[in-house]
Scaffold this active site. Sequence first.
Site, mmCIF file in Angstrom:
data_model
loop_
_atom_site.group_PDB
_atom_site.id
_atom_site.type_symbol
_atom_site.label_atom_id
_atom_site.label_comp_id
_atom_site.label_asym_id
_atom_site.label_seq_id
_atom_site.Cartn_x
_atom_site.Cartn_y
_atom_site.Cartn_z
ATOM 1 N N GLU A 5 57.661 44.085 35.616
ATOM 2 C CA GLU A 5 57.155 42.737 35.307
ATOM 3 C C GLU A 5 56.728 42.702 33.827
ATOM 4 O OE1 GLU A 5 53.513 42.044 37.473
ATOM 5 O OE2 GLU A 5 53.397 39.916 36.922
ATOM 6 N N LYS A 28 57.514 33.646 39.182
ATOM 7 C CA LYS A 28 56.565 34.257 40.127
ATOM 8 C C LYS A 28 55.809 33.195 40.934
ATOM 9 C CE LYS A 28 52.886 37.797 40.123
ATOM 10 N NZ LYS A 28 52.172 38.746 39.240
ATOM 11 N N CYS A 78 55.661 41.462 41.590
ATOM 12 C CA CYS A 78 54.349 42.079 41.797
ATOM 13 C C CYS A 78 53.571 41.483 42.973
ATOM 14 C CB CYS A 78 53.566 42.068 40.494
ATOM 15 S SG CYS A 78 52.322 43.382 40.468
ATOM 16 N N VAL A 93 48.080 46.902 39.843
ATOM 17 C CA VAL A 93 46.766 47.461 39.544
ATOM 18 C C VAL A 93 45.989 47.785 40.827
ATOM 19 C CG1 VAL A 93 46.562 46.403 37.267
ATOM 20 C CG2 VAL A 93 45.782 45.130 39.256
HETATM 21 C C1 ACM Z 1 50.215 41.634 39.561
HETATM 22 O O1 ACM Z 1 50.661 40.737 40.275
HETATM 23 N N1 ACM Z 1 50.681 41.859 38.353
HETATM 24 C C2 ACM Z 1 49.128 42.506 40.042
#
Ligand code: ACM
Length: 266
Positions: free
Chosen positions: A40, A111, A145, A172
Amino acid sequence: MDYRVAVVQFEPKLLDLVTNLQTIERLLDSVEADLIVLPELATCGYVFNTQDEVNSVSEDPENGDSVKLIENISSKKDCSIIYGYAEKASNGIYNSAMLVNPDGTKYSYRKTHLFAEEKKFFLPGDSGFQVKEAKHGVKVGLMICFDWQFPESARSLALNGAQIICHPANLVLPWCQQAMITRSLENRVFSITCNRTGLERNGEKELYFTGMSQVLGTKGEILVRTGEDTEEIAIVTINPELALNKEVTQYNSVFDDRRTEIYNLD
Ligand code: ACM
């Protein structure tokens, strides 16, 4: 079908498009694969403090330096490549992942589920969970992510025909790599999570990214998992046709046995 898929795990430099594109070019030079997944926001880093910072690294999906470079590499190496970048649109910036194919076709996924402070800087994605063809017509679905946290993301992609879920990440929290085992298993799809590494600081803020990129089989098998803090390329040969089989036993299918009239998913 033998299909070589690769994860390219590295540590992007915050706000430094030029260095990140050089790194990507260097790393991809040695990779022989049909499909390559990068992290990402691989082009620009993650820990932003201001909208101006995000704007300064955002790129036009048709003509930005990143897409030009990746198109070049994709056609030269005859491979499909997926990478995360900040997408400049007329109404704002999206946290996006671009699929670039060697025949010149491309697709940008925006996203859907923004994580934490991303909500300050990016628009929530509106592209939905579309499935596209990568090299050799293999059907791939993109999510980014934190989309992992919502089982609907992977389920939507699988129901739309994805054989491989491609999942650029900047993870994370500690749970995603394990959770994706279930996402693959419950949908009988391959998944490729490509995470970044490193501790990124910007003023008072810092985040540590967990590495451990992975390729999972359709029964959740870990086909490969990289280290936590290494720059690392991992390549696995898979047979994407296995993802067409949704059977659990001769009586059960992960799709056909769903009881949608019983569920309450609203
Ligand atoms: C994330 O969605 N970059 C934790």
